[in-house]
Design a protein around this motif. Sequence first.
Motif, PDB file in Angstrom:
ATOM      1  N   ALA A  28       0.819  -1.210   0.000  1.00  0.00           N
ATOM      2  CA  ALA A  28       0.000   0.000   0.000  1.00  0.00           C
ATOM      3  C   ALA A  28       0.852   1.258   0.000  1.00  0.00           C
ATOM      4  N   TRP A  29       2.119   1.135   0.369  1.00  0.00           N
ATOM      5  CA  TRP A  29       3.008   2.289   0.514  1.00  0.00           C
ATOM      6  C   TRP A  29       3.978   2.359  -0.656  1.00  0.00           C
ATOM      7  N   VAL A  30       4.061   3.522  -1.264  1.00  0.00           N
ATOM      8  CA  VAL A  30       4.942   3.753  -2.409  1.00  0.00           C
ATOM      9  C   VAL A  30       6.096   4.642  -1.950  1.00  0.00           C
ATOM     10  N   THR A  31       7.296   4.134  -2.053  1.00  0.00           N
ATOM     11  CA  THR A  31       8.487   4.873  -1.639  1.00  0.00           C
ATOM     12  C   THR A  31       9.018   5.666  -2.822  1.00  0.00           C
ATOM     13  N   PRO A  32       9.087   6.990  -2.715  1.00  0.00           N
ATOM     14  CA  PRO A  32       9.626   7.780  -3.835  1.00  0.00           C
ATOM     15  C   PRO A  32      11.103   7.483  -4.049  1.00  0.00           C
ATOM     16  N   LEU A  33      11.550   7.599  -5.297  1.00  0.00           N
ATOM     17  CA  LEU A  33      12.956   7.319  -5.595  1.00  0.00           C
ATOM     18  C   LEU A  33      13.899   8.155  -4.745  1.00  0.00           C
ATOM     19  N   ALA A  34      13.505   9.403  -4.440  1.00  0.00           N
ATOM     20  CA  ALA A  34      14.380  10.284  -3.663  1.00  0.00           C
ATOM     21  C   ALA A  34      14.713   9.693  -2.303  1.00  0.00           C
ATOM     22  N   ALA A  35      13.814   8.897  -1.733  1.00  0.00           N
ATOM     23  CA  ALA A  35      14.069   8.292  -0.433  1.00  0.00           C
ATOM     24  C   ALA A  35      15.101   7.174  -0.507  1.00  0.00           C
ATOM     25  N   LEU A  36      15.397   6.709  -1.723  1.00  0.00           N
ATOM     26  CA  LEU A  36      16.328   5.588  -1.901  1.00  0.00           C
ATOM     27  C   LEU A  36      17.703   6.032  -2.383  1.00  0.00           C
ATOM     28  N   ASP A  37      17.975   7.337  -2.350  1.00  0.00           N
ATOM     29  CA  ASP A  37      19.281   7.814  -2.817  1.00  0.00           C
ATOM     30  C   ASP A  37      20.425   7.133  -2.073  1.00  0.00           C
ATOM     31  N   ALA A  38      20.279   6.954  -0.760  1.00  0.00           N
ATOM     32  CA  ALA A  38      21.349   6.351   0.035  1.00  0.00           C
ATOM     33  C   ALA A  38      21.478   4.857  -0.210  1.00  0.00           C
ATOM     34  N   ARG A  91       8.543  -8.159   3.710  1.00  0.00           N
ATOM     35  CA  ARG A  91       8.943  -6.879   4.295  1.00  0.00           C
ATOM     36  C   ARG A  91      10.233  -6.410   3.627  1.00  0.00           C
ATOM     37  N   TYR A  92      10.329  -5.095   3.430  1.00  0.00           N
ATOM     38  CA  TYR A  92      11.439  -4.501   2.690  1.00  0.00           C
ATOM     39  C   TYR A  92      12.048  -3.368   3.517  1.00  0.00           C
ATOM     40  N   SER A  93      13.376  -3.260   3.483  1.00  0.00           N
ATOM     41  CA  SER A  93      14.041  -2.125   4.119  1.00  0.00           C
ATOM     42  C   SER A  93      15.312  -1.796   3.344  1.00  0.00           C
ATOM     43  N   ALA A  94      15.784  -0.557   3.540  1.00  0.00           N
ATOM     44  CA  ALA A  94      16.952  -0.076   2.805  1.00  0.00           C
ATOM     45  C   ALA A  94      17.694   0.938   3.662  1.00  0.00           C
ATOM     46  N   PRO A  95      18.962   1.205   3.347  1.00  0.00           N
ATOM     47  CA  PRO A  95      19.681   2.259   4.066  1.00  0.00           C
ATOM     48  C   PRO A  95      19.005   3.611   3.882  1.00  0.00           C
ATOM     49  N   GLY A  96      18.947   4.394   4.951  1.00  0.00           N
ATOM     50  CA  GLY A  96      18.384   5.728   4.890  1.00  0.00           C
ATOM     51  C   GLY A  96      19.469   6.781   4.755  1.00  0.00           C
ATOM     52  N   ALA A  97      19.047   8.016   4.567  1.00  0.00           N
ATOM     53  CA  ALA A  97      19.994   9.098   4.288  1.00  0.00           C
ATOM     54  C   ALA A  97      20.846   9.459   5.497  1.00  0.00           C
ATOM     55  N   ARG A  98      20.429   9.083   6.700  1.00  0.00           N
ATOM     56  CA  ARG A  98      21.151   9.498   7.899  1.00  0.00           C
ATOM     57  C   ARG A  98      21.779   8.342   8.652  1.00  0.00           C
TER      58      ARG A  98
END
Length: 402
Positions: free
Chosen positions: A253-263, A378-385
Motif C-alpha cells: 500500500a506504501w509507495v516509496t519515492p525514488l528520492a528516499a532511496l538515494d542512500a 517486508r522490505y528495508s533499505a539504508p536511509g539518508a542518515r
Amino acid sequence: MTETTWVDGAAGSLYDLDNLPYAVFSDATQDEPRLGVRIGDHVLDLGAAARELRPEWAPLLDVAALNPLMAAGPETWAAVRSWVNDLLSDESNRERVTLHPIADVVTHLPFEVADYVDYYASEHHATNVGRIFRPDGDALLPNWKHLPVGYHGRAGSIVVSGTDIHRPAGQRKAPSDDGPTYGPSQRLDIEAELGFMVGRSVPLGQRVGTGEFAETVFGVTGVNDWSARDIQAWEYVPLGPNLAKSFATSVSAWVTPLAALDAARIDLPEQEVPVLPYLEESNATTYDIDVEVELNGVVVARPPYRTMYWSPAQMLAHLTVNGASLRVGDFYASGTISGSEKDQRGSFLELSWGGKEPFVLDGEERSFLQDGDEVVLRYSAPGARGGRIGLGEVRGRILPTL
C-alpha cells in the motif's frame, strides 16, 4: 531537508523524514479515500493539507490515486516532498495538519494501474529454476544475459497488500498423467519482487533510454507475484506465463519515492556479457534493499535485491526499445529476488527445490502454500542518515478455491 520531526515516536524509526512514503487511505471519520504520507506510526492527511495550505496542489493531492501527482513530473515530485518535510519538521505546523494513527486507517491500491510487465532479472533465481526444470540442460537459456526477459501481465489483477487470495484453479498435467485435469492448483507459490511505478507518458515510437530512469519512474513498491506452478508448467510452453500468474499480484500500500532511496543506490554487479548499446549505462546502479519472506509468522528467507543482474534502468529501456508507449501508471516488476545462498531464495519453488527438498516450518515439512497460510514480505533499505527506512509490507492470506 530538515532532519528532525515533531511527530511523537517518528524520529529514528523506519518511517522518519528521510522516507515519507505515499499511500491512499480512508478512516472512520471520512470514508472518501485520499492521499496520505506516513510519518512514524501516523498518516499525514495530504489531501486536507493541500486544501488548506496549498490549494494549487489540491488537484494532485486531494485525490484517491497517485496518478495525478506522478503525471506532474520530477520538479513537482521534489517540491511536494520538500513541502511535506517542512510540514512535519516545523513545530508550528502541529495544529495545521491532520495526523491519523496507522491502526485507525484502511489503505487502498495506491495508483491506477495502466499496464503491467514482470521481468526475470535475478541470475540466481533464473539459474535455480533452470536447474530444477532442466537438470540435464543449460540452466540459463542463450538469450538471458543479452536482454531482460519478461512477460506482459494482467493489470486488472493487481491488488493491495492485505487482500485475501483465493487458490486459483486451472488445467494441470503431471509428467506421469495421460492428459490434463482441471482443479485447484496444488503447487501455489510466491515470488518476492520489487516493483517500479512509471510517472511519465511517452508516445508510440519514442524510446526511453537508461539515462531517463530518474525522470520516468516515480517510486517503488513491494510485490508478491503469486504463481501456480502446476498450471504454469502445463501452459507456458511455447508462449509463456498466463493463467498461472494472472489471478493475483499483490503490491504494498506504501509507495516509496525514488528520492528516499538515494542512500541505497549501489553499483550494479558486473555483467560479464556485453550488452547492446540501448542497454548500456554509465555508472550502472541498483538498490541495496533487503527483503524478508515470512510464512505464518516465521521468516523463511531473506533475499537481497542488490544481487539482481539487470538494473531497473535497463528493464525500463527494454520496455520501450521496440517503440511501445508508456502511460502514467504503467508498472513493471523485477521478477523473483534471490541470492546465492539457500536462505536467500525468494520463492518456495526454490526453497523446496521443486518440492523435492521440503523446508521445515514449526516442525512440519513444507513445499508449496496451503489454504490458510499467510505470507508477509517486508522490505528495508539504508536511509539518508545512517539508519534504515521501511518500504512497507506485502501481506496476503490463501483462501480455498471459489
